[in-house]
Design a protein around this motif. Structure first.
Motif, PDB file in Angstrom:
ATOM      1  N   ALA A  90      -8.723  45.252  30.904  1.00 17.30           N
ATOM      2  CA  ALA A  90      -9.549  45.440  29.709  1.00 17.30           C
ATOM      3  C   ALA A  90      -8.710  45.819  28.501  1.00 17.30           C
ATOM      4  CB  ALA A  90     -10.602  46.514  29.973  1.00 17.30           C
ATOM      5  N   LEU A  91      -7.565  46.452  28.737  1.00 21.23           N
ATOM      6  CA  LEU A  91      -6.656  46.853  27.673  1.00 21.23           C
ATOM      7  C   LEU A  91      -5.800  45.698  27.183  1.00 21.23           C
ATOM      8  CD1 LEU A  91      -5.268  49.271  26.098  1.00 21.23           C
ATOM      9  CD2 LEU A  91      -3.701  49.409  28.033  1.00 21.23           C
ATOM     10  N   SER A  92      -5.613  44.681  28.013  1.00 24.39           N
ATOM     11  CA  SER A  92      -4.616  43.664  27.697  1.00 24.39           C
ATOM     12  C   SER A  92      -5.139  42.229  27.814  1.00 24.39           C
ATOM     13  CB  SER A  92      -3.405  43.844  28.611  1.00 24.39           C
ATOM     14  OG  SER A  92      -3.774  43.764  29.980  1.00 24.39           O
ATOM     15  N   MET A  93      -5.075  41.658  29.003  1.00 30.72           N
ATOM     16  CA  MET A  93      -5.361  40.228  29.164  1.00 30.72           C
ATOM     17  C   MET A  93      -6.796  39.868  28.813  1.00 30.72           C
ATOM     18  SD  MET A  93      -2.685  38.450  29.935  1.00 30.72           S
ATOM     19  CE  MET A  93      -3.235  36.923  30.730  1.00 30.72           C
ATOM     20  N   GLY A  94      -7.727  40.808  28.953  1.00 35.54           N
ATOM     21  CA  GLY A  94      -9.116  40.517  28.587  1.00 35.54           C
ATOM     22  C   GLY A  94      -9.246  40.158  27.117  1.00 35.54           C
ATOM     23  N   PRO A  95      -9.027  41.135  26.209  1.00 36.07           N
ATOM     24  CA  PRO A  95      -9.189  40.843  24.779  1.00 36.07           C
ATOM     25  C   PRO A  95      -7.998  40.143  24.125  1.00 36.07           C
ATOM     26  CG  PRO A  95      -8.675  43.160  25.099  1.00 36.07           C
ATOM     27  CD  PRO A  95      -8.834  42.566  26.473  1.00 36.07           C
ATOM     28  N   VAL A  96      -6.768  40.479  24.524  1.00 34.61           N
ATOM     29  CA  VAL A  96      -5.592  39.986  23.805  1.00 34.61           C
ATOM     30  C   VAL A  96      -5.431  38.476  23.948  1.00 34.61           C
ATOM     31  CG1 VAL A  96      -3.072  40.131  23.592  1.00 34.61           C
ATOM     32  CG2 VAL A  96      -4.404  42.212  23.918  1.00 34.61           C
ATOM     33  N   VAL A  97      -5.782  37.923  25.097  1.00 33.16           N
ATOM     34  CA  VAL A  97      -5.696  36.466  25.263  1.00 33.16           C
ATOM     35  C   VAL A  97      -6.605  35.754  24.271  1.00 33.16           C
ATOM     36  CG1 VAL A  97      -6.288  34.554  26.812  1.00 33.16           C
ATOM     37  CG2 VAL A  97      -4.887  36.434  27.639  1.00 33.16           C
ATOM     38  N   TRP A  98      -7.824  36.278  24.077  1.00 31.00           N
ATOM     39  CA  TRP A  98      -8.733  35.652  23.104  1.00 31.00           C
ATOM     40  C   TRP A  98      -8.173  35.774  21.693  1.00 31.00           C
ATOM     41  CZ3 TRP A  98     -11.805  32.303  24.958  1.00 31.00           C
ATOM     42  CH2 TRP A  98     -12.424  32.479  26.191  1.00 31.00           C
ATOM     43  N   VAL A  99      -7.550  36.912  21.386  1.00 30.85           N
ATOM     44  CA  VAL A  99      -6.938  37.092  20.069  1.00 30.85           C
ATOM     45  C   VAL A  99      -5.837  36.056  19.867  1.00 30.85           C
ATOM     46  CG1 VAL A  99      -5.571  38.634  18.602  1.00 30.85           C
ATOM     47  CG2 VAL A  99      -7.481  39.560  19.935  1.00 30.85           C
ATOM     48  N   LEU A 100      -4.926  35.951  20.828  1.00 30.83           N
ATOM     49  CA  LEU A 100      -3.791  35.033  20.698  1.00 30.83           C
ATOM     50  C   LEU A 100      -4.240  33.577  20.641  1.00 30.83           C
ATOM     51  CD1 LEU A 100      -1.238  36.778  23.075  1.00 30.83           C
ATOM     52  CD2 LEU A 100      -0.914  36.352  20.632  1.00 30.83           C
ATOM     53  N   LEU A 101      -5.196  33.201  21.485  1.00 30.46           N
ATOM     54  CA  LEU A 101      -5.663  31.808  21.473  1.00 30.46           C
ATOM     55  C   LEU A 101      -6.292  31.448  20.135  1.00 30.46           C
ATOM     56  CD1 LEU A 101      -7.269  31.341  25.015  1.00 30.46           C
ATOM     57  CD2 LEU A 101      -5.051  30.518  24.217  1.00 30.46           C
ATOM     58  N   SER A 102      -6.959  32.413  19.518  1.00 39.71           N
ATOM     59  CA  SER A 102      -7.651  32.124  18.261  1.00 39.71           C
ATOM     60  C   SER A 102      -6.709  32.048  17.067  1.00 39.71           C
ATOM     61  CB  SER A 102      -8.714  33.201  17.998  1.00 39.71           C
ATOM     62  OG  SER A 102      -8.115  34.457  17.742  1.00 39.71           O
ATOM     63  N   GLU A 103      -5.467  32.561  17.206  1.00 45.40           N
ATOM     64  CA  GLU A 103      -4.588  32.619  16.045  1.00 45.40           C
ATOM     65  C   GLU A 103      -3.242  31.916  16.228  1.00 45.40           C
ATOM     66  OE1 GLU A 103      -4.229  36.828  15.439  1.00 45.40           O
ATOM     67  OE2 GLU A 103      -2.880  37.125  17.130  1.00 45.40           O
ATOM     68  N   MET A 104      -2.849  31.562  17.461  1.00 45.90           N
ATOM     69  CA  MET A 104      -1.498  31.040  17.677  1.00 45.90           C
ATOM     70  C   MET A 104      -1.341  29.559  17.363  1.00 45.90           C
ATOM     71  SD  MET A 104      -1.295  30.936  21.859  1.00 45.90           S
ATOM     72  CE  MET A 104       0.311  30.143  21.928  1.00 45.90           C
ATOM     73  N   PHE A 105      -2.445  28.798  17.322  1.00 40.62           N
ATOM     74  CA  PHE A 105      -2.342  27.359  17.098  1.00 40.62           C
ATOM     75  C   PHE A 105      -2.360  27.024  15.608  1.00 40.62           C
ATOM     76  CE2 PHE A 105      -4.622  27.516  21.310  1.00 40.62           C
ATOM     77  CZ  PHE A 105      -3.537  27.104  22.060  1.00 40.62           C
ATOM     78  N   PRO A 106      -1.533  26.053  15.169  1.00 37.86           N
ATOM     79  CA  PRO A 106      -1.544  25.614  13.766  1.00 37.86           C
ATOM     80  C   PRO A 106      -2.913  25.080  13.345  1.00 37.86           C
ATOM     81  CG  PRO A 106       0.430  24.824  14.881  1.00 37.86           C
ATOM     82  CD  PRO A 106      -0.454  25.406  15.945  1.00 37.86           C
ATOM     83  N   ASN A 107      -3.205  25.149  12.036  1.00 36.95           N
ATOM     84  CA  ASN A 107      -4.509  24.743  11.505  1.00 36.95           C
ATOM     85  C   ASN A 107      -4.901  23.330  11.922  1.00 36.95           C
ATOM     86  OD1 ASN A 107      -5.236  27.107  10.086  1.00 36.95           O
ATOM     87  ND2 ASN A 107      -3.886  26.571   8.385  1.00 36.95           N
ATOM     88  N   LYS A 108      -3.931  22.415  11.873  1.00 41.88           N
ATOM     89  CA  LYS A 108      -4.235  21.002  12.122  1.00 41.88           C
ATOM     90  C   LYS A 108      -4.715  20.730  13.550  1.00 41.88           C
ATOM     91  CE  LYS A 108      -3.401  18.216   8.526  1.00 41.88           C
ATOM     92  NZ  LYS A 108      -4.292  17.125   8.095  1.00 41.88           N
ATOM     93  N   ILE A 109      -4.252  21.553  14.495  1.00 41.81           N
ATOM     94  CA  ILE A 109      -4.568  21.267  15.906  1.00 41.81           C
ATOM     95  C   ILE A 109      -5.398  22.366  16.562  1.00 41.81           C
ATOM     96  CG2 ILE A 109      -2.439  19.936  16.154  1.00 41.81           C
ATOM     97  CD1 ILE A 109      -1.370  22.345  17.868  1.00 41.81           C
ATOM     98  N   ARG A 110      -5.827  23.380  15.770  1.00 39.07           N
ATOM     99  CA  ARG A 110      -6.438  24.566  16.375  1.00 39.07           C
ATOM    100  C   ARG A 110      -7.656  24.212  17.218  1.00 39.07           C
ATOM    101  NH1 ARG A 110      -6.839  27.735  12.199  1.00 39.07           N
ATOM    102  NH2 ARG A 110      -4.786  28.615  12.624  1.00 39.07           N
ATOM    103  N   SER A 111      -8.558  23.389  16.719  1.00 36.73           N
ATOM    104  CA  SER A 111      -9.795  23.087  17.442  1.00 36.73           C
ATOM    105  C   SER A 111      -9.520  22.419  18.783  1.00 36.73           C
ATOM    106  CB  SER A 111     -10.707  22.190  16.591  1.00 36.73           C
ATOM    107  OG  SER A 111     -11.168  22.887  15.461  1.00 36.73           O
ATOM    108  N   VAL A 112      -8.717  21.359  18.760  1.00 32.93           N
ATOM    109  CA  VAL A 112      -8.444  20.611  19.990  1.00 32.93           C
ATOM    110  C   VAL A 112      -7.604  21.446  20.956  1.00 32.93           C
ATOM    111  CG1 VAL A 112      -7.245  18.596  20.943  1.00 32.93           C
ATOM    112  CG2 VAL A 112      -8.665  18.359  18.899  1.00 32.93           C
TER     113      VAL A 112
END
Length: 458
Positions: free
Chosen positions: A362-384
């Protein structure tokens, strides 16, 4: 309306997608006890009814990417809210309508489609609209909402079930459990019409003036103009008229890193513990099936408390430190459980191990993965890219959920030297992979704009 209040409203509304994720996933756990007897389900058919939503989740995540590009994050979430509502009503069709197992599965798959679409679009929408200095905390609202959704649906099904007789629950109580989801799904649907479209999606579609209006509701005018310029520069890095090649080496590498991280969230064993943890509690504390309430409250409480800890530390300490700390905690927790199982001395240490694991996840892989997935991809490819990563996560969820009971029941696991501990040492191996992947491939995104994060991949 003040900018902070406006931003909080946006996060709260979109995070309702997370609450419905938890609610829709959890409602079947309460209802299945009674609908199994209502339909006289075999073990195999019961498994299909309970697990069918995962099929919808997988395909929902796949279609979420193209859908998000075509109609935007906001309207994708509206579609998911409609799917949640249809699923909730249809799963508990009134007795006047002929309800069959096939119809129930159909509506459960519809709910899964809603989860798949929302699980990609909700955190991405929050990340695209939140200021960089609080983006991590705001995206963790999504994970917090999932945890709250599980807890609320548990209380709702418990209340409904305990206010009806056994006969009434078998006849129609399980229908009311499904219908209870109509309240949050209806609220989600209505409130979504009051949130703005994602400024980055608007810029992607060439609607710069509309994007600037949204950004100015969140930031000061000069900051909003600067951010829009960064967004346009990011989008213009690809020559006009040239489509993004998702099969290029660079883009495939970015998508692969995000997908591996997403799948590793499930390979920690979190859902094995959440789905099959009752046996562990029964051995550790002598709980019986009638004490499921106490078990779930304990897990939900620990999960909830440490999700709050993650919320208030993710923007202070950063994403990678939380992943390292959480990984160490998860390993310690499973070592306690695994060793006590090996030594055939299951007891309070085993329980403490499970709770340490839950807290660390709950401290790490639960929320942090969603944070990273939502911000790590470039704008052009984020959705796909996020669509692929989230679909892979649902596939990994299915693999773990199906394979865990088979490994648990295997002769190897139930004989020396494992004595029932083998799955937990397998999960420890995957958690060690998380540490390596985090160190080697994951960027630290704390305090950076989405466009600054994009430069890391260059």
């Amino acid at each position: 309306m003040k900018k902070g209040v406006f931003l909080l409203l946006i996060a709260a509304v979109s995070a309702l997608g997370g609450l419905l994720f938890g609610y829709d996933t959890g409602v079947i756990n309460g209802a299945q006890f009674y609908l199994t007897e209502h339909f006289n389900l075999s073990a195999a058919l019961k498994g299909w009814v309970v697990g069918s939503a995962l099929l919808g989740c997988f395909f929902g995540a796949i279609i979420a990417g193209p859908l998000s590009i075509k109609i935007g994050r906001k309207w994708s979430l509206i579609i998911s809210a409609l799917l949640f509502t249809l699923s909730a009503y249809g799963s508990g069709l009134p007795e006047m309508f002929p309800q069959s197992v096939s119809m129930l599965v159909f509506f459960r798959i519809l709910g899964g489609l809603g989860i798949g679409v929302a699980s990609m679009n909700a955190p991405m929408y929050i990340a695209e609209i939140a200021p960089s200095n609080i983006r991590g905390r705001m995206v963790t609202y999504y994970q917090l909402a999932i945890v709250i959704g599980f807890f609320v649906v548990f209380l709702a099904t418990y209340y409904i079930g305990n206010n009806l007789t056994q006969t009434e629950n078998i006849a129609f109580g399980w229908r009311r459990m499904f219908w209870s989801e109509l309240i949050p799904s209806g609220l989600f649907l209505v409130l979504l019409f009051f949130v703005p479209k994602s400024p980055r999606w608007l810029a992607l579609k060439g609607k710069d003036d509309e994007a600037l209006v949204v950004l100015e509701k969140i930031n000061e005018a000069d900051i909003a103009s600067k951010e829009l310029l960064q967004i346009k520069q990011s989008l213009n890095q690809v020559d006009a008229g040239v489509k993004v090649s998702y099969f290029s080496k660079a883009i495939l590498a970015i998508i692969a890193i995000g997908t591996v991280l997403s799948m590793l969230q499930q390979f920690t064993g979190i859902n094995a513990v959440m789905y099959y943890g009752a046996d562990i509690f029964e051995k550790a504390l002598g709980f019986g099936k009638e004490d499921v309430l106490a078990q779930q409250i304990l897990l939900a409480f620990v999960n909830l408390v440490f999700t709050f800890v993650a919320m208030f530390t993710v923007d202070k300490f950063g994403r990678k430190p939380l992943l390292y700390i959480g990984s160490i905690g998860m390993i310690v927790g499973f070592l306690l459980l695994g060793v006590t199982l090996q030594q055939e001395s299951v007891g309070m240490l085993s329980l403490i191990g499970v709770l340490i694991f839950i807290a660390s996840f709950a401290l790490s892989m639960g929320p942090v993965v969603w944070v990273l997935l939502s911000e790590m991809f470039p704008n052009k490819i984020r959705s796909v890219a996020m669509s692929v990563a989230v679909a892979a996560q649902w596939a990994a969820n299915y693999v773990v959920s199906q394979s865990f009971p088979m490994v648990m029941g295997s002769e190897t696991n139930n004989s020396a030297p494992w004595n029932g501990s083998l799955p937990y040492f397998i999960f420890i191996a995957f958690i060690l992979v998380i540490v390596y992947v985090t160190y080697k491939f994951i960027p630290e995104t704390k305090g950076k704009t989405l466009e600054e994060i994009e430069q890391f991949w260059d």
